[in-house]
Every structure is written in structure tokens, then in C-alpha cells.
Design an enzyme around this catalytic site. Structure first.
Site, mmCIF file in Angstrom:
data_model
loop_
_atom_site.group_PDB
_atom_site.id
_atom_site.type_symbol
_atom_site.label_atom_id
_atom_site.label_comp_id
_atom_site.label_asym_id
_atom_site.label_seq_id
_atom_site.Cartn_x
_atom_site.Cartn_y
_atom_site.Cartn_z
ATOM 1 N N PRO A 91 0.831 -1.203 0.000
ATOM 2 C CA PRO A 91 0.000 0.000 0.000
ATOM 3 C C PRO A 91 0.868 1.255 0.000
ATOM 4 C CG PRO A 91 -0.820 -1.580 1.610
ATOM 5 C CD PRO A 91 0.510 -2.101 1.124
ATOM 6 N N GLU A 92 0.548 2.177 -0.890
ATOM 7 C CA GLU A 92 1.274 3.435 -0.974
ATOM 8 C C GLU A 92 0.376 4.563 -0.455
ATOM 9 O OE1 GLU A 92 3.108 3.983 -4.825
ATOM 10 O OE2 GLU A 92 3.432 1.820 -5.046
ATOM 11 N N LYS A 139 3.321 6.748 4.667
ATOM 12 C CA LYS A 139 2.538 5.514 4.638
ATOM 13 C C LYS A 139 2.141 5.051 6.037
ATOM 14 C CE LYS A 139 5.205 4.054 0.569
ATOM 15 N NZ LYS A 139 6.096 3.013 -0.004
ATOM 16 N N ARG A 172 13.921 -3.038 -8.441
ATOM 17 C CA ARG A 172 12.482 -2.780 -8.533
ATOM 18 C C ARG A 172 12.064 -2.675 -9.990
ATOM 19 N NH1 ARG A 172 10.440 -0.571 -3.858
ATOM 20 N NH2 ARG A 172 8.413 -1.159 -4.737
#
Length: 314
Positions: free
Chosen positions: A2-3, A60, A304
Site C-alpha cells: 500500500p502506498e 505511509k 524494482r
């Protein structure tokens, strides 16, 4: 993971559903989920009889400001039995009341969802998901349930009089929030100047932009027409201006859509986010660009994945 948009979606849902609700007890099913205090029983004892005044977000991280804390109760001579922490028997619902004012020196409940964490507002008789880690019981028959498949998520209790960053040390490393008035072109340019690393890698650094992650870094770079491999030191002022604006716009669009669900993100009511269906490049490898039709490419930077359009981004 979750960002910012997903965490902001959860924060807004929690503020709609949990304010003024008194914590009556709880159960910790995975001890390492509680980062502070180190004893789950101490954690539950500390937050019992507190009510949630408001939920905040920093990057976050979620922070619930607690009113009428257990310590305040004890100062008034009201003792709380620890044994009641583990009961889930139904209690009368709270009567409607105005927003609780913050305590002069409030305590906080901190939460970081990490990769797979979910906060769900449920009836206490809902069957337990096998990945349930913490249950917080509230007056009535409701509970806030922390579900986390990968078990990286954490919760903290911050005592009254302590700064949250003194307990939740990750907060001290956070940069300015993208929605802060201080998130200016000059601020971003200063953070990026003289850095010889790809802009995509820099955007994932929480000391550069708080809350931004892989999904929205890809989306913001596409919208600002910048290749993810572009070195920070090579960016022109005009590119940084576009990038700052696109970061904010992409995040706002995703929040309006309730966040992104590519794996297991759910809001507090258990509903998926809708942004994934309109993403420009993220997770669309080989699909046509929504602007020019060129196939979306995928590369790896610092371990990434990065998604981009070789025609639209330069």
C-alpha cells in the site's frame, strides 16, 4: 505494498467509521506485529478505554490520536482489570456524540501496513481470516482487525508526552508529504540536485518524497514524460516542475478511485481500489500505451520493476 493513496483511503474510511469509538479490549495473535511496547499485554492494557479522536497519516504511516486514555482513567482513580482485555462479549453501542477533542498530551496508536497489511472494520462474529494478526474490540459488536499475510506490518502505542517519531523511528526519516504546501518545485529540485542515480530510484526514497512507491512513481514519471533511468543530475528545471505537478495529480486521481488493487489491497470495508484499471503504465508490460499505442516496456532499477513508454517518455 500500500502506498500513499491506499493509506489515505484507509485513513478516510477509519475517520468515517471509528471516531468516538471506545476500545474495550483486544487480542494479539502474532506477537511480533506489536513493535512497542514489546509486551502485547502491555500494548492492549495501554490502549484499553481509549477512544479514537482522529486518524492522521504521515507518508505511509497511520496515527490514531487517542482521547480518554487508560492512563487518564487511572489518574482519576478508575482501575481497569487486565482480564477484560481479552473479552469480546457484546456491549451497548456508543450514543452519538461530537468529535472528541484531542487530549492535552495525547497518546497515539500507530500502524504501518507494510506489504500486505489490511485494517478491516468488522463485526466481532465475522469468521477469522487465517492471516489475522491483531484484533481491537470496540463498544458494541465491532472490531478493527489487522490482517497481514506477509507479517511485515507493525503497530505501536506512543505514550502521552512522547513524540510519535521517538517511538516510531521511521517517522523521523520521512520527507515532506506531497500534499504539503512545502512540497514546492524548489524543494524537489534541492532534493534531486547533484544526485547521480535514476530519478525512479530517487522517488522511492522516503527521505525525498514521503509516501510515494513503485506504482505511483511509474505513473508520475509517465505523466511528466521522463524516463525512469534519467539521472537526477540531468533533469532540467522544467522537467522537475512537471514532475512535482504530476506526482500530486496522480496521487489525487488514485485517492479518488479508492487506491489500487493489484494484489490484496482492501479498504476498511473490504472493498478493492479501482485505480488499477486506468493506470497509464504500471503493470501493463506489452500492452499498448494509452496515448501513442507503443508497447509498454518493463525494466529493473535497484531491484524494482519500472514500467514506461519509450515513445512518450524521453
Amino acid at each position: 505494498m500500500p502506498e500513499l493513496p491506499e493509506v489515505e483511503t484507509v485513513r478516510r474510511g477509519l475517520n468515517q467509521l471509528t471516531l468516538n469509538q471506545k476500545i474495550t479490549g483486544g487480542n494479539v495473535l502474532l506477537h511480533r506485529t506489536i513493535a512497542y511496547p514489546f509486551s502485547p499485554q502491555e500494548f492492549l492494557t495501554a490502549i484499553q478505554e481509549s477512544a479514537i479522536a482522529i486518524w492522521h497519516r504521515r507518508g505511509k504511516y497511520l496515527l490514531a490520536e487517542l482521547s480518554c486514555s487508560r492512563r487518564d482513567k487511572e489518574d482519576k482513580g478508575d482501575k481497569i482489570e487486565i482480564s477484560s482485555l481479552y473479552t469480546s462479549s457484546p456491549l451497548p453501542p456508543l450514543s452519538p456524540s461530537p468529535l472528541l477533542p484531542p487530549s492535552p498530551s495525547p497518546s497515539f496508536l500507530g500502524v504501518h501496513l507494510r506489504m500486505t497489511g489490511q485494517l478491516l472494520w468488522l463485526h466481532q462474529d465475522e469468521p477469522l481470516h487465517k492471516h489475522t494478526r491483531v484484533r481491537l474490540f470496540f463498544q458494541g459488536d465491532r472490531e478493527l482487525r489487522f490482517v497481514d499475510q506477509r507479517t511485515f506490518g507493525q503497530m505501536w502505542w506512543v505514550p502521552p508526552g512522547r513524540a510519535p517519531e521517538s517511538i516510531i523511528t521511521g517517522l523521523a526519516k520521512l520527507a515532506i508529504d506531497p500534499f504539503s504546501p512545502e512540497f514546492t518545485v524548489d524543494y524537489l529540485a534541492n532534493k534531486l540536485k547533484n544526485r547521480r542515480r535514476p530519478i525512479k530510484t530517487a522517488l522511492l526514497d522516503q527521505s525525498v518524497v514521503a509516501g510515494l512507491g513503485n506504482i505511483y512513481a511509474d505513473e508520475a514519471l509517465f505523466s511528466s514524460r521522463i524516463l525512469p533511468e534519467t539521472l537526477c543530475i540531468d533533469l532540467q528545471r522544467e522537467q522537475i516542475e512537471r514532475l512535482r505537478l504530476c506526482i500530486v495529480q496522480v496521487l489525487e486521481t488514485s485517492i479518488e478511485a479508492g487506491g489500487t488493487t493489484f494484489s490484496n489491497f482492501l479498504n476498511v470495508k473490504g472493498v478493492n481500489g479501482n485505480y488499477g484499471g486506468v493506470a497509464w503504465v504500471y503493470n501493463r508490460t506489452g500492452e499498448p500505451c494509452r496515448v501513442c499505442g507503443t508497447a509498454i516496456l518493463r525494466t529493473r532499477l535497484a531491484g524494482r520493476s519500472s514500467h514506461y513508454c519509450s515513445h512518450c517518455q524521453r
